[in-house]
Enzyme design. Structure first.
Site, PDB file in Angstrom:
ATOM      1  N   SER A   1     -38.769-119.529 -11.731  1.00 25.62           N
ATOM      2  CA  SER A   1     -39.429-120.831 -11.881  1.00 25.62           C
ATOM      3  C   SER A   1     -40.753-120.769 -12.631  1.00 25.62           C
ATOM      4  O   SER A   1     -41.077-121.690 -13.377  1.00 25.62           O
ATOM      5  CB  SER A   1     -39.683-121.460 -10.512  1.00 25.62           C
ATOM      6  OG  SER A   1     -38.615-121.219  -9.653  1.00 25.62           O
TER       7      SER A   1
ATOM      8  N   HIS B   1     -45.296-121.719  -9.955  1.00 22.57           N
ATOM      9  CA  HIS B   1     -45.060-122.910 -10.780  1.00 22.57           C
ATOM     10  C   HIS B   1     -46.334-123.297 -11.535  1.00 22.57           C
ATOM     11  O   HIS B   1     -46.316-123.531 -12.744  1.00 22.57           O
ATOM     12  CB  HIS B   1     -44.635-124.094  -9.911  1.00 22.57           C
ATOM     13  CG  HIS B   1     -43.294-123.905  -9.273  1.00 22.57           C
ATOM     14  ND1 HIS B   1     -42.771-124.778  -8.357  1.00 22.57           N
ATOM     15  CD2 HIS B   1     -42.367-122.941  -9.426  1.00 22.57           C
ATOM     16  CE1 HIS B   1     -41.588-124.354  -7.964  1.00 22.57           C
ATOM     17  NE2 HIS B   1     -41.322-123.226  -8.606  1.00 22.57           N
TER      18      HIS B   1
END
Ligand SMILES: [Zn+2]
Ligand SMILES: [Zn+2]
Length: 296
Positions: free
Chosen positions: A194, A247
């Site tokens: 991610s 993230h």
């Protein structure tokens, strides 16, 4: 996301195919050209007109014939081969982690767990985790959503940037995510691509704005991905977490690298571009020193 005054700007479209948006400049006349119109020369890509001029001027030197594999890597072939390769490798590692007995060992030795970067804490130094975290996923949904996002983003970004720059972007964003985990989630074991994927998202936002592309669709898909990635159903039973720190770190570094690419498109700025990328890498690695001051 699309600024109307820039989306009508012909500078952002191939001059020979006005319906094709592109990011790449002919390095001789500096007009924008789509992948089909690019020929690789020692100085970078040039457009068909400049190729003809150059061949006329100098007794027709053919464009340098690189070995086949290199030609595939650099040619105007716009298939996102690096994206496919990353997806294949990540899926392969996921299949390996399904093997009983082997899987958990593979996951544990590839996941991002910051104390392993500091021998003072664990007695071992395992810096590969900064990058191998991108290959391990906690479950099928985690893998599937990340690879779907990677496929969508890579299909847009890789042809625009070129393969090597796309790979740099992916790896630097991944590093940014891992550094953010070391800074903000020190004792948390983390898996997943991610961080790098949010970096692609950040880069596409910056570059899309720069060339005036309409990226609303991709923004929506990423928004959904962001929401779903926080649901507990995909964090798995193994104790590994999907990390908001990764993230954020990936997103920031990806946006930064996207800005570097957008502002150094001409070949005369290539050294500046490489310098800024190396500088970004050095700063990220240097930031790994900070947790020692906080946790040490
Ligand atoms: Zn040209
Ligand atoms: Zn074209």
């Amino acid at each position: 996301m699309s600024a109307p005054e820039t989306s009508r700007n012909p500078d952002n479209f191939c001059y020979r195919h006005p319906d094709r948006q592109s990011f790449v400049l002919c390095q001789r006349c500096l007009r924008t050209i789509c992948p089909e119109c690019q020929t690789q020369m020692p100085v970078g890509v040039i457009c068909p007109e400049c190729l003809r001029d150059q061949q006329k001027a100098s007794g027709a030197p053919r464009p340098r014939r690189a070995p086949r594999i290199l030609r595939a890597v650099r040619s105007g072939d716009s298939r996102p081969l690096v994206t496919y390769a990353i997806i294949a490798l990540t899926a392969f590692v996921f299949v390996v982690t399904l093997i009983p007995g082997v899987g958990i060992v593979v996951q544990q030795s590839l996941a991002m767990y910051a104390p392993y970067l500091y021998p003072e804490f664990t007695g071992t130094f395992q810096p590969w985790r900064l990058f191998t975290v991108l290959l391990v996923h906690s479950g099928f949904w985690h893998l599937g959503l990340n690879m779907l996002a990677l496929w969508m983003l890579g299909s847009s970004l890789e042809p625009m940037l070129g393969r090597l720059r796309f790979l740099w972007l992916y790896l630097l964003s991944g590093l940014g995510g891992s550094v953010a985990v070391a800074l903000l989630g020190f004792g948390t074991p983390v898996v997943g691509a991610s961080g790098a994927i949010f970096g692609l998202f950040g880069a596409l936002l910056v570059i899309g704005r720069h060339i005036g592309a309409n990226i609303t669709g991709i923004a929506v898909v990423l928004g959904i991905n962001l929401v779903i990635s926080f649901l507990p159903l995909i964090t798995g039973a193994s104790g590994f977490q999907v990390s908001w720190q990764a993230h954020i770190g990936g997103l920031i570094v990806g946006a930064l690298v996207g800005t570097i690419y957008a502002r150094t498109r001409a070949i005369r700025k290539k050294r500046l571009q490489v310098g800024l990328l190396v500088g970004t890498t050095v700063v990220l690695v240097a930031l790994l020193g900070v947790p020692m001051a906080i946790y040490g």
